[in-house]
Design a protein around this motif. Structure first.
Motif, PDB file in Angstrom:
ATOM      1  N   UNK A 455       0.987  -1.258  -0.253  1.00 51.74           N
ATOM      2  CA  UNK A 455       0.067   0.034   0.576  1.00 51.74           C
ATOM      3  C   UNK A 455       0.875   1.338   0.350  1.00 51.74           C
ATOM      4  N   UNK A 456       1.968   1.043   0.431  1.00 55.94           N
ATOM      5  CA  UNK A 456       2.100   2.635   0.815  1.00 55.94           C
ATOM      6  C   UNK A 456       3.090   2.892   0.123  1.00 55.94           C
ATOM      7  N   UNK A 457       4.199   1.982  -0.924  1.00 54.14           N
ATOM      8  CA  UNK A 457       4.074   1.858  -2.233  1.00 54.14           C
ATOM      9  C   UNK A 457       3.344   2.571  -3.817  1.00 54.14           C
ATOM     10  N   UNK A 458       2.727   1.948  -3.712  1.00 54.16           N
ATOM     11  CA  UNK A 458       1.527   2.498  -4.542  1.00 54.16           C
ATOM     12  C   UNK A 458       1.645   3.820  -4.832  1.00 54.16           C
ATOM     13  N   UNK A 459       0.874   4.241  -3.776  1.00 51.57           N
ATOM     14  CA  UNK A 459      -0.007   5.610  -3.037  1.00 51.57           C
ATOM     15  C   UNK A 459       1.507   6.975  -3.322  1.00 51.57           C
ATOM     16  N   UNK A 460       1.259   7.931  -3.672  1.00 53.32           N
ATOM     17  CA  UNK A 460       2.186   8.800  -3.613  1.00 53.32           C
ATOM     18  C   UNK A 460       2.778   9.185  -1.941  1.00 53.32           C
ATOM     19  N   UNK A 461       3.332  10.331  -1.866  1.00 55.87           N
ATOM     20  CA  UNK A 461       4.101  10.667  -1.239  1.00 55.87           C
ATOM     21  C   UNK A 461       3.660  12.249  -0.914  1.00 55.87           C
ATOM     22  N   UNK A 463       1.298  14.406   2.463  1.00 56.79           N
ATOM     23  CA  UNK A 463       0.662  14.367   3.515  1.00 56.79           C
ATOM     24  C   UNK A 463      -0.493  14.008   3.676  1.00 56.79           C
ATOM     25  N   UNK A 464      -1.779  14.296   2.388  1.00 53.50           N
ATOM     26  CA  UNK A 464      -2.754  13.892   2.470  1.00 53.50           C
ATOM     27  C   UNK A 464      -2.785  12.153   1.973  1.00 53.50           C
ATOM     28  N   UNK A 465      -1.899  12.153   1.765  1.00 49.74           N
ATOM     29  CA  UNK A 465      -1.813  10.601   0.676  1.00 49.74           C
ATOM     30  C   UNK A 465      -1.258   9.752   2.022  1.00 49.74           C
ATOM     31  N   UNK A 471      -4.832   5.790   7.580  1.00 43.64           N
ATOM     32  CA  UNK A 471      -6.290   5.343   7.960  1.00 43.64           C
ATOM     33  C   UNK A 471      -6.484   4.036   7.318  1.00 43.64           C
ATOM     34  N   UNK A 472      -6.376   3.334   6.252  1.00 38.74           N
ATOM     35  CA  UNK A 472      -6.952   2.051   5.626  1.00 38.74           C
ATOM     36  C   UNK A 472      -5.736   1.017   6.333  1.00 38.74           C
ATOM     37  N   UNK A 473      -4.653   1.131   6.683  1.00 39.10           N
ATOM     38  CA  UNK A 473      -3.879   0.537   7.117  1.00 39.10           C
ATOM     39  C   UNK A 473      -4.246  -0.543   8.500  1.00 39.10           C
ATOM     40  N   UNK A 474      -4.676   0.930   9.597  1.00 39.81           N
ATOM     41  CA  UNK A 474      -5.569   0.524  10.493  1.00 39.81           C
ATOM     42  C   UNK A 474      -6.792  -0.378  10.347  1.00 39.81           C
ATOM     43  N   UNK A 475      -6.969  -0.226   9.083  1.00 43.15           N
ATOM     44  CA  UNK A 475      -8.380  -0.838   9.147  1.00 43.15           C
ATOM     45  C   UNK A 475      -7.898  -2.020   8.396  1.00 43.15           C
ATOM     46  N   UNK A 476      -6.655  -2.062   7.711  1.00 39.97           N
ATOM     47  CA  UNK A 476      -6.395  -3.375   7.575  1.00 39.97           C
ATOM     48  C   UNK A 476      -5.855  -4.470   8.674  1.00 39.97           C
ATOM     49  N   UNK A 477      -4.889  -3.316   9.271  1.00 38.95           N
ATOM     50  CA  UNK A 477      -4.580  -4.544  10.571  1.00 38.95           C
ATOM     51  C   UNK A 477      -5.724  -4.957  11.308  1.00 38.95           C
ATOM     52  N   UNK A 478      -6.740  -3.542  11.121  1.00 37.25           N
ATOM     53  CA  UNK A 478      -7.960  -4.725  12.150  1.00 37.25           C
ATOM     54  C   UNK A 478      -8.588  -6.014  12.133  1.00 37.25           C
ATOM     55  N   UNK A 479      -8.962  -5.710  10.789  1.00 37.99           N
ATOM     56  CA  UNK A 479      -9.725  -6.731  10.002  1.00 37.99           C
ATOM     57  C   UNK A 479      -8.789  -8.132   9.876  1.00 37.99           C
ATOM     58  N   UNK A 480      -7.310  -8.134   9.798  1.00 35.50           N
ATOM     59  CA  UNK A 480      -6.302  -8.916  10.169  1.00 35.50           C
ATOM     60  C   UNK A 480      -6.830  -9.721  10.437  1.00 35.50           C
ATOM     61  N   UNK A 481      -6.583  -9.040  12.319  1.00 36.36           N
ATOM     62  CA  UNK A 481      -6.828  -9.891  13.660  1.00 36.36           C
ATOM     63  C   UNK A 481      -7.603 -10.367  14.108  1.00 36.36           C
TER      64      UNK A 481
END
Length: 510
Positions: A455-461, A463-465, A471-481
């Motif tokens: 995800x971090x490699x796909x999206x540009x660098x 502050x907005x991204x 946000x996406x990362x927290x949701x992904x980690x929460x889903x895996x948990x």
């Protein structure tokens, strides 16, 4: 209220409290760093850290008092609880006198003769040191009252007072810049005032709410001997914590300069903020582990430990992964111009604390059994290696971050040792621990890390991204948990809890 419901309620109280505290605390560090400057901020951290070295005395007593308060409550012996509280407060008073004496003699000599402080800031350092001593004495005397609140599982009180404390500290950070006096000295004095207010609030609440919090001098020689026997080994464990954090900080000061101390101070501010999420869960769980053991429900106590180890790791991981990946941007936005080493130090400190978080419930189980001699001596002996190995690395010319690498390696060895020792003193199952905790944590870590890095490699660098990625990362980690980390019964409990809350909001929800 069932034990599970009580743990969930207390965790939620502490969780939302910590979100607010984390945001305010991190912003406070930014304000203080801007007002004081990196050098003065580093001086404050290392000088106040000398006083904090004596926290091994109060830290050992805090663990002991929580254990004995919870034990009495688990047995339902309220009369004995009154004796325990009065004896504990007496011992805390003795500890406060010892700390004051050591700090004003050996500690003061060390600050004036061994620390690397610019000559023009020595006078300010003296003032900061004296304020830190008085502040620390008040912190010690708060210990029995906080321990009683945790033993009673009234985490809402703990949460509200903590919020008041952090808001006062934010007020201090803002107010310092409006005065023309030495800002470092003023900051130290106002932080002392906050500590005094905090102690007064805890004392007033406990005296009003809990009958046992009325001090009556008593001295039961045998009971004091038992408490000191338990505390003595916890004292060794707390002393080890001082070696790992404060003495290594002083070691960095000897080899480098206050700027490096400032970077390490920032790293541990972030580390402390994130770690508090898992520690809050452990605080909510701790009384139940001890009470179950006191009531001779050993299987239930060990069950709490297994779940606690897994959940504390997950509560850390859900914040640690996005922070480690985006630390550069986070510190740049937060501090504008973070000191050198701050990004790397913070990443390594978070990894160290993530590994250690698995151990919190295991530590509680060891304390519940009362058999802490072997546990503290062996585990403490391993953790003591932080100081000599850090010194060896720095003496060989290795970079400042090498002390964090040493801490991570030793933390892994300590975790393995804890598991083996607790198996023999409590009947704790290593097989179940590997299956229910380590395996699930490992799978969640691998899957979430791979998806997050992609995800971090796909999206540009930008502050907005960065915000979008976090946000996406927290949701992904929460889903895996939820899908991989939780067992079927745990997933059902979560869904049932959500449905119950939705029904309260909307009775038509099914």
């Amino acid at each position: 209220m069932s034990n599970t419901t009580r743990i969930a309620k207390n965790t939620i109280f502490l969780y939302f409290r910590q979100i607010l505290i984390m945001l305010v605390s991190l912003y406070t560090v930014r304000v203080v760093l801007n007002v004081l400057g990196a050098e003065d901020y580093g001086i404050y951290n290392v000088v106040a850290g000398v006083v904090t070295m004596f926290s091994f005395l109060s830290g050992a007593m805090a663990s002991a008092s929580q254990r004995y308060f919870s034990f009495d409550l688990g047995k339902g012996d309220t009369e004995h609880l009154k004796i325990t509280f009065s004896l504990t407060l007496t011992i805390y008073l003795i500890v406060a006198v010892i700390v004051f004496f050591l700090a004003e003699t050996a500690g003061l000599w060390f600050v004036l003769n061994k620390l690397s402080i610019p000559l023009e800031r020595v006078s300010a350092a003296r003032w900061i040191y004296q304020f830190s001593i008085i502040s620390f004495v008040f912190t010690i005397l708060t210990g029995p009252f906080m321990a009683d609140i945790i033993a009673h599982e009234d985490m809402n009180i703990y949460a509200y007072v903590s919020i008041i404390e952090v808001l006062l500290k934010l007020g201090v950070a803002f107010s310092v810049k409006f005065f023309s006096v030495d800002k470092l000295i003023l900051y130290g004095f106002l932080m002392l005032v906050v500590t005094v207010i905090n102690t007064s609030i805890y004392r007033a609440i406990c005296k009003k709410k809990y009958p046992e919090c009325k001090y009556n001098f008593c001295w039961d020689k045998e009971y004091v001997k038992e408490m000191f026997g338990f505390t003595g080994w916890n004292l060794f464990g707390s002393c080890v914590g001082v070696f790992k954090y404060q003495l290594v900080n002083i070691l960095l000061n000897q080899f480098f300069n206050p700027i490096v101390n400032a970077a390490r101070g920032i790293a541990f501010q972030v580390n402390s903020a994130v770690n508090s999420f898992s520690q809050n869960f452990s605080s909510a769980l701790k009384p139940q582990i001890i009470k179950s053991w006191a009531a001779e429900n050993k299987d239930e106590s060990i069950s709490y430990v297994l779940r606690g180890c897994k959940f504390t790791f997950f509560l850390m991981w859900i914040f640690t992964l996005p922070l480690v990946l985006e630390m550069n941007t986070v510190l740049s936005v937060w501090l504008k111009n973070p000191p050198e080493y701050a990004v790397l130090f913070t990443r390594l400190a978070l990894i160290d604390c993530l590994i250690e978080s698995v151990s919190y419930p295991i530590m509680t189980l060891a304390q519940a059994t009362g058999k802490v001699k072997v546990y503290q001596s062996v585990v403490g002996g391993i953790l003591l290696l932080n100081l000599p190995f850090s010194w060896i690395c720095l003496s060989l010319g290795m970079p400042a971050y090498s002390v964090f690498v040493v801490a991570i390696i030793i933390c892994i060895l300590a975790l393995i040792t804890r598991i083996i020792i607790v198996k023999y003193i409590s009947g704790f199952s290593i097989k179940l621990f590997l299956k229910k905790v380590i395996l699930r944590c490992f799978i969640v870590t691998v899957f979430s890390s791979v998806s997050s890095i992609l995800l971090y490699r796909i999206l540009p660098v930008s502050i907005l991204f960065t915000v979008i990625k976090v946000i996406i990362d927290v949701l992904l980690v929460g889903a895996f948990i939820f899908v991989i980390g939780f067992e079927k019964s745990e997933r059902n409990s979560v869904l049932s809890f959500i449905k119950t809350k939705l029904k309260k909001v909307n009775p038509l929800c099914k």
